[in-house]
Design a protein around this motif. Structure first.
Motif, PDB file in Angstrom:
ATOM      1  N   HIS A 199      41.958  43.969  29.992  1.00  0.00           N
ATOM      2  CA  HIS A 199      41.374  45.309  30.174  1.00  0.00           C
ATOM      3  C   HIS A 199      40.637  45.368  31.500  1.00  0.00           C
ATOM      4  O   HIS A 199      39.840  44.503  31.825  1.00  0.00           O
ATOM      5  CB  HIS A 199      40.404  45.641  29.042  1.00  0.00           C
ATOM      6  CG  HIS A 199      40.071  47.107  28.976  1.00  0.00           C
ATOM      7  ND1 HIS A 199      39.334  47.742  29.949  1.00  0.00           N
ATOM      8  CD2 HIS A 199      40.405  48.071  28.065  1.00  0.00           C
ATOM      9  CE1 HIS A 199      39.213  49.028  29.646  1.00  0.00           C
ATOM     10  NE2 HIS A 199      39.857  49.247  28.517  1.00  0.00           N
ATOM     11  N   PRO A 200      40.898  46.410  32.300  1.00  0.00           N
ATOM     12  CA  PRO A 200      40.225  46.531  33.600  1.00  0.00           C
ATOM     13  C   PRO A 200      38.710  46.627  33.472  1.00  0.00           C
ATOM     14  O   PRO A 200      38.186  47.178  32.502  1.00  0.00           O
ATOM     15  CB  PRO A 200      40.791  47.836  34.168  1.00  0.00           C
ATOM     16  CG  PRO A 200      42.071  48.053  33.449  1.00  0.00           C
ATOM     17  CD  PRO A 200      41.869  47.490  32.074  1.00  0.00           C
ATOM     18  N   GLN A 201      38.038  46.067  34.481  1.00  0.00           N
ATOM     19  CA  GLN A 201      36.615  46.326  34.633  1.00  0.00           C
ATOM     20  C   GLN A 201      36.508  47.741  35.214  1.00  0.00           C
ATOM     21  O   GLN A 201      36.759  47.941  36.399  1.00  0.00           O
ATOM     22  CB  GLN A 201      35.978  45.321  35.604  1.00  0.00           C
ATOM     23  CG  GLN A 201      36.075  43.881  35.133  1.00  0.00           C
ATOM     24  CD  GLN A 201      37.287  43.157  35.719  1.00  0.00           C
ATOM     25  OE1 GLN A 201      38.415  43.600  35.553  1.00  0.00           O
ATOM     26  NE2 GLN A 201      37.059  42.036  36.367  1.00  0.00           N
ATOM     27  N   ILE A 202      36.109  48.675  34.403  1.00  0.00           N
ATOM     28  CA  ILE A 202      36.175  50.075  34.816  1.00  0.00           C
ATOM     29  C   ILE A 202      35.193  50.407  35.933  1.00  0.00           C
ATOM     30  O   ILE A 202      35.304  51.461  36.568  1.00  0.00           O
ATOM     31  CB  ILE A 202      35.966  51.035  33.628  1.00  0.00           C
ATOM     32  CG1 ILE A 202      34.637  50.760  32.921  1.00  0.00           C
ATOM     33  CG2 ILE A 202      37.119  50.920  32.649  1.00  0.00           C
ATOM     34  CD1 ILE A 202      34.362  51.715  31.770  1.00  0.00           C
ATOM     35  N   THR A 203      34.241  49.505  36.194  1.00  0.00           N
ATOM     36  CA  THR A 203      33.301  49.717  37.291  1.00  0.00           C
ATOM     37  C   THR A 203      33.741  49.001  38.561  1.00  0.00           C
ATOM     38  O   THR A 203      33.056  49.064  39.574  1.00  0.00           O
ATOM     39  CB  THR A 203      31.906  49.202  36.889  1.00  0.00           C
ATOM     40  OG1 THR A 203      32.010  47.820  36.509  1.00  0.00           O
ATOM     41  CG2 THR A 203      31.339  49.999  35.728  1.00  0.00           C
ATOM     42  N   ASP A 204      34.875  48.300  38.524  1.00  0.00           N
ATOM     43  CA  ASP A 204      35.308  47.520  39.685  1.00  0.00           C
ATOM     44  C   ASP A 204      36.822  47.562  39.817  1.00  0.00           C
ATOM     45  O   ASP A 204      37.507  46.548  39.731  1.00  0.00           O
ATOM     46  CB  ASP A 204      34.826  46.068  39.551  1.00  0.00           C
ATOM     47  CG  ASP A 204      35.012  45.269  40.837  1.00  0.00           C
ATOM     48  OD1 ASP A 204      35.212  45.892  41.894  1.00  0.00           O
ATOM     49  OD2 ASP A 204      34.982  44.023  40.778  1.00  0.00           O
TER      50      ASP A 204
ATOM     51  N   PHE B 225      37.167  61.779  39.398  1.00  0.00           N
ATOM     52  CA  PHE B 225      37.224  60.784  38.314  1.00  0.00           C
ATOM     53  C   PHE B 225      38.441  59.862  38.472  1.00  0.00           C
ATOM     54  O   PHE B 225      38.931  59.270  37.511  1.00  0.00           O
ATOM     55  CB  PHE B 225      37.258  61.494  36.944  1.00  0.00           C
ATOM     56  CG  PHE B 225      36.841  60.634  35.783  1.00  0.00           C
ATOM     57  CD1 PHE B 225      35.721  59.831  35.822  1.00  0.00           C
ATOM     58  CD2 PHE B 225      37.587  60.638  34.606  1.00  0.00           C
ATOM     59  CE1 PHE B 225      35.342  59.052  34.738  1.00  0.00           C
ATOM     60  CE2 PHE B 225      37.225  59.871  33.521  1.00  0.00           C
ATOM     61  CZ  PHE B 225      36.096  59.079  33.585  1.00  0.00           C
ATOM     62  N   PHE B 226      38.945  59.733  39.703  1.00  0.00           N
ATOM     63  CA  PHE B 226      40.139  58.933  39.948  1.00  0.00           C
ATOM     64  C   PHE B 226      39.913  57.441  39.691  1.00  0.00           C
ATOM     65  O   PHE B 226      40.884  56.709  39.463  1.00  0.00           O
ATOM     66  CB  PHE B 226      40.632  59.126  41.380  1.00  0.00           C
ATOM     67  CG  PHE B 226      41.493  60.345  41.581  1.00  0.00           C
ATOM     68  CD1 PHE B 226      41.821  61.180  40.511  1.00  0.00           C
ATOM     69  CD2 PHE B 226      41.980  60.666  42.835  1.00  0.00           C
ATOM     70  CE1 PHE B 226      42.613  62.304  40.696  1.00  0.00           C
ATOM     71  CE2 PHE B 226      42.777  61.785  43.035  1.00  0.00           C
ATOM     72  CZ  PHE B 226      43.094  62.605  41.967  1.00  0.00           C
ATOM     73  N   THR B 227      38.659  56.975  39.748  1.00  0.00           N
ATOM     74  CA  THR B 227      38.430  55.563  39.428  1.00  0.00           C
ATOM     75  C   THR B 227      38.934  55.242  38.029  1.00  0.00           C
ATOM     76  O   THR B 227      39.444  54.138  37.778  1.00  0.00           O
ATOM     77  CB  THR B 227      36.938  55.199  39.523  1.00  0.00           C
ATOM     78  OG1 THR B 227      36.178  56.149  38.784  1.00  0.00           O
ATOM     79  CG2 THR B 227      36.480  55.146  40.969  1.00  0.00           C
ATOM     80  N   ASN B 228      38.823  56.202  37.127  1.00  0.00           N
ATOM     81  CA  ASN B 228      39.320  56.019  35.761  1.00  0.00           C
ATOM     82  C   ASN B 228      40.767  56.484  35.626  1.00  0.00           C
ATOM     83  O   ASN B 228      41.629  55.752  35.145  1.00  0.00           O
ATOM     84  CB  ASN B 228      38.419  56.765  34.775  1.00  0.00           C
ATOM     85  CG  ASN B 228      38.720  56.421  33.335  1.00  0.00           C
ATOM     86  OD1 ASN B 228      39.839  56.589  32.867  1.00  0.00           O
ATOM     87  ND2 ASN B 228      37.731  55.941  32.604  1.00  0.00           N
ATOM     88  N   ILE B 229      41.042  57.691  36.080  1.00  0.00           N
ATOM     89  CA  ILE B 229      42.361  58.284  35.872  1.00  0.00           C
ATOM     90  C   ILE B 229      43.465  57.465  36.551  1.00  0.00           C
ATOM     91  O   ILE B 229      44.532  57.242  35.973  1.00  0.00           O
ATOM     92  CB  ILE B 229      42.372  59.743  36.372  1.00  0.00           C
ATOM     93  CG1 ILE B 229      41.466  60.612  35.482  1.00  0.00           C
ATOM     94  CG2 ILE B 229      43.792  60.305  36.386  1.00  0.00           C
ATOM     95  CD1 ILE B 229      41.230  62.007  36.033  1.00  0.00           C
TER      96      ILE B 229
END
Length: 326
Positions: A173-178, A189-193
């Motif tokens: 699972h990706p580190q959603i903050t990195d 919100f492209f860091t998530n999308i």
């Protein structure tokens, strides 16, 4: 048919508070269910269901979400890969112990995936063995990279060897903050999308091209429908045909290794799910919610209810039973 949610998270708030001074933890709640969390140099803000901050509410939300069994893994805002090895190990020991306790008292509603301090592969191996053999956790969750090193890094090879020896699945699972390119992905919100599925893709492709899957035959749960990997596997195969560096460590086309992957249903589009069923087969899909984050499904079954009964049974129950031996 049971509904087994393979992709859901647990945030160990009590443990974070215990280690508050050591890990520089802070949390703020504001109007509109907004949550701000700081762990060391990492910050996250967003919305989530109450189970993020109150583990006793996860059972209630699971029932409301029509989930019969929930596979819990560490919330990906709290991997602690950038902390001192021993601080991270202390955290993961506490996390795994508490998760095992949550699983035990759930009377079969929860399954737990271990967390490990992957910045120190030797410590990660020792803790993984303890979590699986002594605590009964059913798999392991890892990030999509470790301090910028992809999962094909030589330092991680022994870790995957042990995963194989323990005969457990690994949930990446990706580190959603990195996420990669985060400076270019801050708007919309492209860091998530976009960033999250790109991370899934790099992780899966690294495990293939490095020969790790070929050598150890590990089973990999790749979330968010596998990122872009299933949809661009033809490009990967073409690279294998024309580039010697892509062929260096594997003896078969990259697409040959898709059978080692299990892709969750967090795709938000039934046409894409139908494609995935046709392309990799319903034997390689698993139900996912991304609970307690609100970018996922509160009722994950809704993502597949249009499929045939045979496909639904595999995706909702049979495949998870095989993966976790339940």
């Amino acid at each position: 048919m049971l509904k087994i949610d393979v992709h859901s998270h647990y945030f160990p708030l009590r443990i974070m508070k215990e280690l508050k001074e050591v890990i520089n933890f802070d949390i703020e709640l504001s109007a509109g269910n907004k949550i701000y969390i700081k762990i060391g140099n990492v910050t996250w803000s967003g919305e989530a269901y109450v189970g993020l901050l109150d583990e006793d509410k996860i059972r209630d939300d699971s029932k409301k979400g029509e989930v019969d069994i929930r596979v819990l893994s560490l919330a990906p805002i709290s991997y602690l890969y950038d902390f001192d090895d021993n601080v991270a190990l202390t955290f993961y020991i506490k996390f795994n112990d508490n998760l095992a306790h949550i699983v035990e008292k759930s009377e079969g509603m929860f399954i737990g995936l271990a967390g490990v301090p992957l910045q120190s592969p030797s410590l990660a191996i020792d803790e993984l063995k303890r979590a699986v053999k002594d605590l009964g956790l059913k798999g392991v969750e890892i990030g999509s990279h470790v301090l910028g090193k992809n999962l094909d890094d030589e330092s991680l090879r022994d870790f995957f060897r042990i995963v194989s020896a323990l005969n457990i699945p690994v949930f990446v699972h990706p580190q959603i903050t990195d996420v990669i390119g985060k400076d270019r992905l801050r708007k919309y919100f492209f860091t998530n999308i976009l960033g999250v599925p790109i991370e899934d893709t790099i992780a899966g492709a690294s495990l293939i091209a490095s020969g790790i899957i070929q050598e150890y035959d590990i089973k990999v749960i790749l979330p968010h429908g596998g990122g872009f990997l299933p949809y661009q596997i033809g490009r990967f195969d073409n690279g294998y045909k024309i580039r010697s560096d892509v062929r260096e460590k594997i003896r078969k086309e990259p697409s040959s290794f898709l059978s080692n992957f299990y892709f969750d249903t967090i795709l938000f589009n039934k046409n894409i799910i139908e494609f995935l069923v046709k392309f990799v087969g319903s034997d390689h899909l698993v139900l996912g919610s991304d609970y307690p984050f609100k970018m996922g499904y509160f009722k994950p079954y809704e993502s597949v209810e249009f499929l045939s009964e045979i496909d639904k049974e595999k995706i909702c129950e049979t495949n998870a039973r095989k993966l976790f031996k339940i």
